[in-house]
Scaffold this motif. Structure first.
Motif, PDB file in Angstrom:
ATOM      1  N   PRO A  86       9.798  -4.105  -2.796  1.00  0.00           N
ATOM      2  CA  PRO A  86       8.863  -2.987  -2.603  1.00  0.00           C
ATOM      3  C   PRO A  86       7.779  -2.934  -3.664  1.00  0.00           C
ATOM      4  N   ALA A 114      -0.598  -4.211  -1.760  1.00  0.00           N
ATOM      5  CA  ALA A 114      -1.380  -3.210  -1.045  1.00  0.00           C
ATOM      6  C   ALA A 114      -2.502  -2.658  -1.909  1.00  0.00           C
ATOM      7  N   LEU A 115      -2.186  -2.318  -3.162  1.00  0.00           N
ATOM      8  CA  LEU A 115      -3.221  -1.773  -4.038  1.00  0.00           C
ATOM      9  C   LEU A 115      -4.302  -2.823  -4.288  1.00  0.00           C
ATOM     10  N   VAL A 174       5.204  -5.346  -2.646  1.00  0.00           N
ATOM     11  CA  VAL A 174       4.407  -4.845  -1.523  1.00  0.00           C
ATOM     12  C   VAL A 174       3.394  -3.826  -2.013  1.00  0.00           C
ATOM     13  N   ALA A 175       3.816  -2.935  -2.927  1.00  0.00           N
ATOM     14  CA  ALA A 175       2.878  -1.941  -3.458  1.00  0.00           C
ATOM     15  C   ALA A 175       1.741  -2.614  -4.207  1.00  0.00           C
TER      16      ALA A 175
END
Lengths: 312, 158, 670
Positions: free
Chosen positions: C429, C436-437, C432-433
């Motif tokens: 996770p 994404a950012l 993924v964060a």
């Protein structure tokens, strides 16, 4: 064949319903504020009038300014056709959730480049603010996608919604509730509603989305307004179907489609009413407080992911 | 909860709809949707206050499909108040030119028609009709909100 | 000799010929001949890579070419991938150089510059083809030295070029020394030949493996431009001529990734979990820091350089997670992550080459790299603008660009993590964060670059006088854009090659099927049709535009609405600095901008202000925090060392006497 019928039905329903959703939000707001307010079909009259007027372009603007309204419309149409709103039986299966997030971002980018292409200060200001907000919403969106997909092992929208439809108990887990809250705040940011942006403001310095469209007129403006209404409907529809998918058609029968359409319309209009009622009680946040709100939604989505590991 | 209680207690603030002004030529293809852009060409703001009241909850012109917009590119109707001062003549012309066709100009108040009490003033250029073509006048110093709503309702056709 | 060997030898011979041609031909012909020959080198490289990827591996032993150890070339599918990548970029750069260097004979068209270029390309092709430690080190150092010479091309004109050259020289040599120590340690323990190392890797002690890995990680991460070993990258890539920047950013930094995969996965045969966590952590840090600095950069090429750092970070995330999954036993997912990383190297090479070539075109036409002074190029340089926009679409990872496909694959590999173990449950996770950012800020960065640099009106006179670039430059960019488009809509053509590569790395085939037009994860319902998505976007946009034109009224041109008091000047347009200002405020704590305000008062009264000068600079905080103290310490050490040589003869005689006594004592005591 039935999948194409389902896709066509979705396109027509979402296209027709979108301005009505905007009309409903305005009507609910005005009733709560004690006004008589416009009718629910007023946005359709606005669109009809705008489509008949000629568009204008500044002399410095190039292809980006002219192409942005069709691109924005196209991305919204593609999402409307390929996401399970009325039925999960769609051509080529349904869309991937990451692709939907990417298409929404593509629409935003097209409009931001158009704002910069006008060469006006307001256009640049709107683009700058819009891209900042879009950049900060992205982590929330993708982490919520992660939370929703990790449960069913796939990021395909049809799979997620069918799984939720067949196991209603999964809707009320803490992970779902947290992901719903995170996605709700992200929806407010993506669709430029209060508390991130005020869609009915006249003060340019408070505008984010409107500032990019100040130079559009006539049918360009009609396409941009319609596409924005489509995005609102799409996002509310995704929010409704991801967390409360009951009523969605799982077969291609006409009766199923009719029930699905009615359920979709009811859910979206209901969410629009709640959204509008909430807007009466809230005020727009200062632009530099918006990142705090978005960081809060990011924290909620992170908690959703952790909850889906620990509790599921 | 205070706000909710107040909403429930006050109920509806809007008064009943003003009858439409039959003398206004219906603006054809506007079809119930009128977007208004306002320019103050040099008024004393009395007409602005009445115009503001026309869009307030009490008189609520929005129920007839009339809305105020920020950019002349989005507008169909240009409302002008006040005598046109020397400094505001060019901006008024530019605002009018920026509007897409079909466009209408409504001169609100006595000053917009014949400069009113400011006739012959040092910075005053002339009435609105000297600068841009005017389609409608609303008489009064200042005109009542009901008059303004009646004209806008006539333009909208709803 | 099989096709791979023939093509590779042809490539190297063509490179040598081009280098000689640069020395021989007069200025009017130099750029054309060298450019064509470099394009030929690149094509042979592509051929060699494609042949290697279709299964024709090649080995060659040349014992007399290097003293002591000889040279050994070995091309397998992993080498083939990078040969293909480098060759393709070299073809575009070669054609581009014809127009960019021009017939002038100065700057990029001078003899030294044009003779170093083919040698650089040859060295780039040599590194992946190396089959033994000495060959690898030779190719690495040759690459470093030639690129150093190329970076310094314009050192007579700008002082920053000299500073950039010094930074690049220092860091690249420091990286080389680290790799040298690591690889020679490995060679001492396991043999110089790569095949010998592979065979003996199993019996090496964990301490040796860890030490070699750490040393190689430092050296290769420095070459790849990963944070915190990145300070050379924005300087060198910004100050180098644009065709060199394209080669460096698109091709050279990938060899850092190649080195890591080769040493970590292939030669050492995998390792403990902390290796891969370190790579993933470095990747995450590079991605975030790189894109934040790119978002606030106003120099176009510095923006692109930091974006390279960011993409390397994403690739390293993929490599790190591939290793992590491998350790956990999920070999299919490891292959998927590695496939995503490899595909991203190719996609990044494509769009970054396109962006640097386009930036070079714009910089050559306007004379400035500053985004705050550019603008209005969409009317004056329409081809360049559209091609740069196409590159930006890929770089921003938006559908239907090619960057979106590899990012989708990377996210999918993180989504399907096996679920066992707390480490992965937290790492996936987080990754993924981070992705994404990075993606979000990346989109804002590229909207800034294209929007302020190319659209609306020119902000200064330099941009107003721009004209379109010569046809060879446009043709090169179109070729790269077409390659990016093919990768965007038919990424599945690379899958058989990737399958061979991961098989050679002892992983299973990545669980991807779905035929030519679809990417589908086997066993899951996750699928994605890049071709139909791109077609849908283009067709529906066209349909909406045509229908609107057909049933609506004609468009009219009118001056932009300026609120009545115009006219709008170009000073009123949003600049790149103002565009990035909200993002900079959000990340104020991380970026820590330096602000200077100089107020000049009137001579008669201190209450009246005559002039105010405001300057804002966004420093590289990692450089200030880690490198400045290091440089100061080295300087102090150097100054202290001067104390050893005061010029007094007696002191030197005393040194010699002491040394003699020490040696005699050592001989006696032993």
């Amino acid at each position: 064949m039935t999948s194409w019928a389902g896709a066509a039905a979705q396109l027509v329903l979402v296209g027709v319903l979108a301005p009505i959703v905007v009309g409903v939000t305005r009507a609910v707001r005005s009733r709560l504020e004690g006004r008589a307010g416009g009718r629910v079909l007023q946005p359709w009259r606005d669109l009809r009038k705008l489509l008949r007027k000629p568009p204008t372009s500044p002399p410095d603007a190039g292809i980006f300014f002219i192409a942005a309204p069709p691109v924005l419309m196209a991305t919204s149409v593609i999402i409307a056709v390929t996401s399970p709103f009325i039925t999960t039986v769609l051509p080529a299966g349904s869309a991937d959730l990451i692709v939907v997030v990417g298409l929404l971002l593509l629409g935003t980018v097209a409009l931001a480049l158009a704002g910069l292409d006008t060469g006006t200060a307001f256009g640049g200001m709107g683009s700058s603010r819009e891209m900042t907000i879009a950049a900060l919403v992205e982590p929330t969106l993708l982490l919520s996608v992660f939370a929703l997909s990790a449960r069913v092992g796939s990021s395909n929208l049809g799979t997620i919604i069918s799984a939720a439809a067949s196991h209603p108990s999964t809707v009320f887990t803490p992970a779902s509730v947290l992901a719903f809250a995170a996605l709700a705040i992200a929806t407010l940011a993506e669709t430029a509603r209060i508390p991130v942006d005020n869609p009915s403001t006249h003060l340019e310095l408070t505008m984010v989305h409107e500032a990019m469209t100040l130079e559009y007129s006539g049918r360009d403006l009609a396409l941009v307004e319609w596409a924005s209404a489509l995005r609102l409907t799409i996002l509310l529809g995704l929010l409704a179907n991801l967390f409360a998918p009951w009523g969605i058609a799982v077969s291609g029968s006409a009766a199923g489609l009719a029930i699905g359409a009615a359920a979709f319309a009811a859910k979206v209009l209901g969410l629009a009413t709640v959204l509008a009622a909430g807007e009466v009680f809230a005020a727009k946040l200062r632009l530099f407080r918006v990142p705090e709100l978005l960081a809060g939604s990011f924290a909620l989505s992170l908690l959703a992911v952790l909850a889906s590991y620990v509790l599921a | 909860m205070g706000l909710l209680r107040r909403i429930l207690k006050n109920g509806r603030a809007a008064e009943s709809a003003v009858p439409t002004d039959r003398a206004v030529p219906k603006a054809g293809d506007l079809g119930g949707s009128v977007q208004v852009r306002h320019v103050d060409a040099g008024s004393c703001n009395g007409c602005e206050i009445e115009l503001g009241q026309a869009f307030s909850p009490v008189y609520d012109a929005e129920r007839h499909g009339v809305r105020l917009v920020a950019s002349p590119r989005h507008a169909d109707v240009l409302t002008v108040t006040g005598p046109v001062t020397v400094n505001m003549a060019e901006p008024l012309r530019k605002t009018h030119a920026a509007m897409p066709e079909p466009r209408l100009v409504v001169a609100v108040g006595d000053c917009a028609r014949d400069c009113g009490v400011f006739a012959g003033g040092h910075g005053v250029l002339g009435p609105v009709a000297d600068v841009i073509p005017v389609d409608l006048h609303i008489a009064g110093c200042p005109p009542r909100p009901e008059q303004i709503v009646a004209v806008l309702r006539g333009l909208s056709g709803r | 000799m099989n096709p791979t060997g023939t093509a590779l030898i042809t490539a190297l011979l063509l490179a040598a010929t081009a280098a000689l041609a640069a020395l021989v031909f007069p200025a009017a012909w130099r750029a054309r001949v060298v450019g064509t020959l470099v394009a030929g080198t690149g094509s042979s490289g592509v051929w060699a890579g494609a042949a290697a990827l279709s299964g024709h591996g090649w080995d060659a032993d040349l014992p007399r070419l290097l003293p002591l150890a000889g040279m050994r070339l070995a091309v397998d599918s992993l080498s083939g991938w990078f040969l293909l990548l480098i060759g393709a970029v070299a073809v575009a750069v070669g054609v581009y150089t014809i127009g960019y260097a021009g017939p002038g004979g100065r700057g990029a068209g001078s003899r030294p510059s044009l003779s170093l270029l083919p040698v650089f390309v040859g060295a780039l092709l040599l590194v992946p083809a190396a089959g033994s430690v000495p060959t690898f080190l030779l190719g690495w150092e040759l690459m470093a030295v030639t690129s150093l010479g190329l970076v310094a091309t314009e050192h007579r004109h700008h002082a920053q070029v000299r500073s950039a050259t010094v930074w690049y020289a220092a860091m690249t040599q420091a990286g080389f020394v680290t790799v040298l120590i690591g690889l020679t340690w490995l060679a001492a323990a396991a043999g110089t030949d790569f095949t010998a190392v592979r065979a003996t890797a199993g019996v090496l002690s964990p301490a040796v493996k860890n030490a070699v890995f750490v040393l190689c990680l430092v050296g290769f991460a420095a070459k790849a431009g990963a944070v915190p070993l990145h300070p050379w990258l924005p300087r060198a890539h910004a100050e180098a001529p644009s065709h060199v920047s394209a080669l460096m950013s698109a091709a050279m930094v990938k060899l850092g990734v190649y080195g890591l995969v080769r040493v970590g996965f292939d030669l050492l045969g995998g390792g403990p979990r902390w290796w891969w966590l370190t790579i993933a952590a470095i990747g995450a840090l590079s991605a975030l820091y790189g894109i934040m600095q790119a978002a606030v950069a106003t120099d176009l090429k510095r923006l692109l350089a930091f974006s390279t750092s960011e993409n390397i970070g994403l690739i390293l995330l993929g490599v790190g997670f591939a290793g992590l999954y491998n350790v956990e036993g999920a070999r299919g997912l490891a292959a998927l992550a590695m496939a995503a990383a490899l595909l991203h190297t190719l996609n990044h090479a494509g769009f970054k080459a396109l962006l640097f070539l386009g930036a070079g075109s714009a910089v050559k036409a306007t004379g400035t790299r500053d985004l705050d002074q550019l603008g209005g190029l969409s009317r004056r340089m329409p081809a360049t603008t559209m091609l740069v926009a196409a590159g930006a679409l890929g770089a921003a990872a938006l559908p239907p660009g090619n960057g979106f496909v590899s990012e989708w694959l990377l996210l999918q590999s993180l989504l399907h993590q096996p679920g066992a173990g707390a480490v992965l449950a937290i790492a996936a996770p987080t990754a993924v964060a981070v992705i994404a950012l990075t993606a979000g800020i990346g989109v804002a960065t590229y909207v800034k670059a294209v929007g302020t640099g190319f659209l609306a009106r020119p902000r200064r006179a330099a941009a107003a006088g721009a004209t379109e670039s010569p046809p060879s430059m446009i043709v090169a960019m179109i070729a790269v854009a077409l390659a990016c488009a093919v990768l965007a809509v038919l990424p599945t053509i690379t899958l058989p090659a990737i399958g061979r590569i991961v098989a050679s790395l002892h992983l299973v085939s990545p669980p991807l099927d779905g035929g030519l037009t679809a990417i589908q994860l086997s066993g899951y319902t996750t699928r994605f049709w890049p071709l139909w998505l791109a077609a849908a976007i283009v067709v529906v946009t066209g349909l909406v535009a045509v229908l609107a034109r057909r049933f609506g009224r004609a468009r009219r041109r009118a001056v932009a609405w300026d609120c009545g008091d115009g006219p709008l000047t170009s000073r009123m347009e949003y600049t790149a600095t103002s565009f990035a200002e909200p993002l900079q405020r959000v990340f104020d704590d991380a970026l820590a901008p330096e602000r200077d305000v100089d107020v000049t008062h009137h001579e008669e009264s201190a209450y009246h202000v005559q002039a105010i000068a405001y300057r804002q600079r966004i420093p590289d905080r990692i450089e200030n925090r880690f490198y400045q103290p290091l440089l100061r310490a080295v300087e102090r050490l150097g100054l202290a060392g001067r104390g050893l040589a005061p010029g007094v003869m007696h002191r030197y005689l005393a040194y010699m006497l002491t040394a003699l006594i020490a040696v005699l004592l050592a001989g006696v005591i032993r």
